[in-house]
Design a protein around this motif. Structure first.
Motif, PDB file in Angstrom:
ATOM      1  N   GLU A 143       0.853  -1.182   0.000  1.00 53.39           N
ATOM      2  CA  GLU A 143       0.000   0.000   0.000  1.00 53.39           C
ATOM      3  C   GLU A 143       0.889   1.231   0.000  1.00 53.39           C
ATOM      4  O   GLU A 143       1.871   1.293   0.734  1.00 53.39           O
ATOM      5  CB  GLU A 143      -0.886  -0.030   1.252  1.00 53.39           C
ATOM      6  N   TYR A 144       0.561   2.195  -0.845  1.00 57.11           N
ATOM      7  CA  TYR A 144       1.328   3.435  -0.899  1.00 57.11           C
ATOM      8  C   TYR A 144       0.715   4.470   0.039  1.00 57.11           C
ATOM      9  O   TYR A 144      -0.509   4.625   0.083  1.00 57.11           O
ATOM     10  CB  TYR A 144       1.336   4.019  -2.306  1.00 57.11           C
ATOM     11  N   LYS A 145       1.573   5.167   0.768  1.00 55.22           N
ATOM     12  CA  LYS A 145       1.143   6.369   1.475  1.00 55.22           C
ATOM     13  C   LYS A 145       1.528   7.541   0.592  1.00 55.22           C
ATOM     14  O   LYS A 145       2.677   7.651   0.157  1.00 55.22           O
ATOM     15  CB  LYS A 145       1.828   6.485   2.841  1.00 55.22           C
ATOM     16  N   MET A 146       0.560   8.417   0.291  1.00 57.60           N
ATOM     17  CA  MET A 146       0.800   9.543  -0.589  1.00 57.60           C
ATOM     18  C   MET A 146       0.531  10.849   0.147  1.00 57.60           C
ATOM     19  O   MET A 146      -0.344  10.913   1.018  1.00 57.60           O
ATOM     20  CB  MET A 146      -0.072   9.443  -1.843  1.00 57.60           C
ATOM     21  N   CYS A 147       1.285  11.866  -0.205  1.00 56.39           N
ATOM     22  CA  CYS A 147       1.161  13.180   0.441  1.00 56.39           C
ATOM     23  C   CYS A 147       0.939  14.237  -0.629  1.00 56.39           C
ATOM     24  O   CYS A 147       1.565  14.192  -1.693  1.00 56.39           O
ATOM     25  CB  CYS A 147       2.421  13.492   1.241  1.00 56.39           C
ATOM     26  N   LEU A 148       0.046  15.172  -0.359  1.00 59.63           N
ATOM     27  CA  LEU A 148      -0.167  16.279  -1.280  1.00 59.63           C
ATOM     28  C   LEU A 148       1.081  17.153  -1.293  1.00 59.63           C
ATOM     29  O   LEU A 148       1.590  17.545  -0.240  1.00 59.63           O
ATOM     30  CB  LEU A 148      -1.382  17.108  -0.839  1.00 59.63           C
ATOM     31  N   THR A 149       1.598  17.450  -2.477  1.00 59.18           N
ATOM     32  CA  THR A 149       2.813  18.237  -2.580  1.00 59.18           C
ATOM     33  C   THR A 149       2.585  19.647  -2.034  1.00 59.18           C
ATOM     34  O   THR A 149       1.457  20.144  -1.990  1.00 59.18           O
ATOM     35  CB  THR A 149       3.287  18.339  -4.030  1.00 59.18           C
ATOM     36  N   LYS A 150       3.667  20.270  -1.645  1.00 62.14           N
ATOM     37  CA  LYS A 150       3.588  21.628  -1.109  1.00 62.14           C
ATOM     38  C   LYS A 150       2.991  22.585  -2.131  1.00 62.14           C
ATOM     39  O   LYS A 150       2.183  23.463  -1.796  1.00 62.14           O
ATOM     40  CB  LYS A 150       4.996  22.097  -0.695  1.00 62.14           C
ATOM     41  N   LYS A 151       3.356  22.411  -3.389  1.00 59.97           N
ATOM     42  CA  LYS A 151       2.841  23.273  -4.451  1.00 59.97           C
ATOM     43  C   LYS A 151       1.330  23.142  -4.561  1.00 59.97           C
ATOM     44  O   LYS A 151       0.615  24.143  -4.678  1.00 59.97           O
ATOM     45  CB  LYS A 151       3.504  22.915  -5.781  1.00 59.97           C
ATOM     46  N   GLU A 156      -4.034  27.508  -5.612  1.00 63.98           N
ATOM     47  CA  GLU A 156      -5.449  27.894  -5.617  1.00 63.98           C
ATOM     48  C   GLU A 156      -6.321  26.678  -5.897  1.00 63.98           C
ATOM     49  O   GLU A 156      -5.920  25.740  -6.578  1.00 63.98           O
ATOM     50  CB  GLU A 156      -5.699  28.956  -6.691  1.00 63.98           C
ATOM     51  N   SER A 157      -7.535  26.704  -5.383  1.00 65.14           N
ATOM     52  CA  SER A 157      -8.499  25.651  -5.683  1.00 65.14           C
ATOM     53  C   SER A 157      -8.874  25.706  -7.153  1.00 65.14           C
ATOM     54  O   SER A 157      -8.972  26.784  -7.738  1.00 65.14           O
ATOM     55  CB  SER A 157      -9.755  25.804  -4.825  1.00 65.14           C
ATOM     56  N   SER A 304      -2.530  13.112 -10.367  1.00 70.16           N
ATOM     57  CA  SER A 304      -2.995  14.242 -11.175  1.00 70.16           C
ATOM     58  C   SER A 304      -3.523  15.381 -10.313  1.00 70.16           C
ATOM     59  O   SER A 304      -3.581  16.524 -10.765  1.00 70.16           O
ATOM     60  CB  SER A 304      -4.080  13.778 -12.153  1.00 70.16           C
ATOM     61  N   CYS A 305      -3.897  15.057  -9.083  1.00 74.14           N
ATOM     62  CA  CYS A 305      -4.393  16.079  -8.154  1.00 74.14           C
ATOM     63  C   CYS A 305      -3.292  16.631  -7.252  1.00 74.14           C
ATOM     64  O   CYS A 305      -3.566  17.472  -6.387  1.00 74.14           O
ATOM     65  CB  CYS A 305      -5.517  15.500  -7.300  1.00 74.14           C
ATOM     66  N   GLY A 306      -2.070  16.155  -7.454  1.00 72.62           N
ATOM     67  CA  GLY A 306      -0.945  16.712  -6.710  1.00 72.62           C
ATOM     68  C   GLY A 306      -0.363  15.845  -5.628  1.00 72.62           C
ATOM     69  O   GLY A 306       0.482  16.305  -4.849  1.00 72.62           O
TER      70      GLY A 306
END
Length: 319
Positions: A143-151, A156-157, A304-306
């Motif tokens: 299982e991968y743990k993924m983190c939203l990148t700082k960018k 912006e949304s 694709s969502c970061g």
């Protein structure tokens, strides 16, 4: 809590002091070894309140001179398997502490359940893998743990006109409990299907989320920021769900899915991006999720969502 030295305590649930001790031990292990530990402390606390059945989980704590130096948790989330995970303080390894915890835990889970046992181990934890090999563990999955990148976190949304105006999230209530359980069975009771990875269209969460006082206070569904459930709606029809939590300014997304009949239309992406807006509004400094390494469509959607991979958790069947 306990006044004994050099002892193992078995508990059906952890009190606040126990939780603090386990989290502090986890922080030490992360700092010194840089490994990923999946302990599910908050999920287990919520499940205990929901099920009112202490036998779903058992906790084993090893104290030396009143200091917690070893921990092993047993999780049974109602599926076909029991999960075990734990740790030993880096300064107290090679003393057989985890093996003692394991043997006592094994006796307990065998008494309560005949379910398959899965041991969790960070992909880079060589000592953990050596122990699993020593007890006959066989690799099952990752299982991968993924983190939203700082960018992406600071960006912006993305609000794009189109189907996004048809999708909204609302806080779940106790009346949604059966639907949540049913969807959980669809998404995770059998091998995960493709989630959804089509064009991006996003809900404006400022207008779509209705924060009812009744919803927030409902102990079965919402627990402050520690556990919040949302139902995804298309023209007022429930098409999916997602859960979030925020612990120490770290946001987590889990239990995410869209019902099969609504997949392939971009709705999953809408739910995901709308949920990210909520977590950003709640001032989460980091946002994480976990995904099966074989669920390639979901991974592409998250990327694709970061999101990016930051750790790998391996699962081993213990015979």
């Amino acid at each position: 809590m306990d006044s004994y030295n050099n002892t193992i305590c078995m508990k059906l649930k952890l009190n606040d002091k126990d939780n603090e001790d386990v989290r502090n031990l986890c922080a030490v292990c992360n700092e010194k070894r840089k490994i990923y530990l999946k302990l599910e402390l908050d999920i287990k606390r919520w499940q205990r309140k929901k099920n009112k059945n202490d036998e779903y989980f058992v906790e084993f704590l090893y104290y030396e001179n009143k200091i917690l130096v070893g921990y092993l948790g047993v999780c049974d989330f109602g599926g076909n398997s029991v999960e075990i995970s734990g740790m030993v303080h880096p300064d107290f390894r090679r003393k057989g502490i985890f093996r003692k915890l394991y043997l006592i835990a094994k006796e307990e889970w065998q008494r309560k359940s005949k379910a398959e046992v899965l041991a969790l181990c960070d992909h880079t934890a060589t000592s953990g893998l050596a122990f699993i090999n020593s007890i006959g563990g066989e690799y099952a999955s990752s299982e991968y743990k993924m983190c939203l990148t700082k960018k992406a976190l600071d960006g912006e949304s993305m609000h794009i006109q189109g189907i996004g105006s048809l999708i909204k999230l609302r806080l779940a209530t106790s009346e949604d409990a059966a639907e949540i359980d049913s969807q959980t069975s669809v998404y995770f009771g059998k091998p995960l299907n493709e989630i959804d990875g089509e064009d991006v269209n996003v809900v404006n969460m400022d207008k779509e989320v209705n924060m009812d006082k009744e919803d927030i206070e409902n102990p079965l569904i919402q627990q402050g920021n520690n556990f919040i459930s949302y139902m995804a709606l298309l023209k007022e029809k429930i098409i999916g769900k997602i859960h979030i939590s925020i612990i120490n300014k770290e946001g987590f997304m889990y239990g995410f899915g869209v019902l099969p009949v609504f997949r392939g239309k971009g709705y999953g992406r809408e739910v995901l991006l709308a949920t990210l807006d909520i977590l950003k509004e709640k001032r989460a400094d980091n946002i994480f999720l976990e995904v099966d390494s074989q669920n390639k469509n979901a991974i592409r959607l998250y990327e694709s969502c970061g999101f990016e991979e930051v750790a790998v958790m391996d699962y081993y069947v213990i015979t």
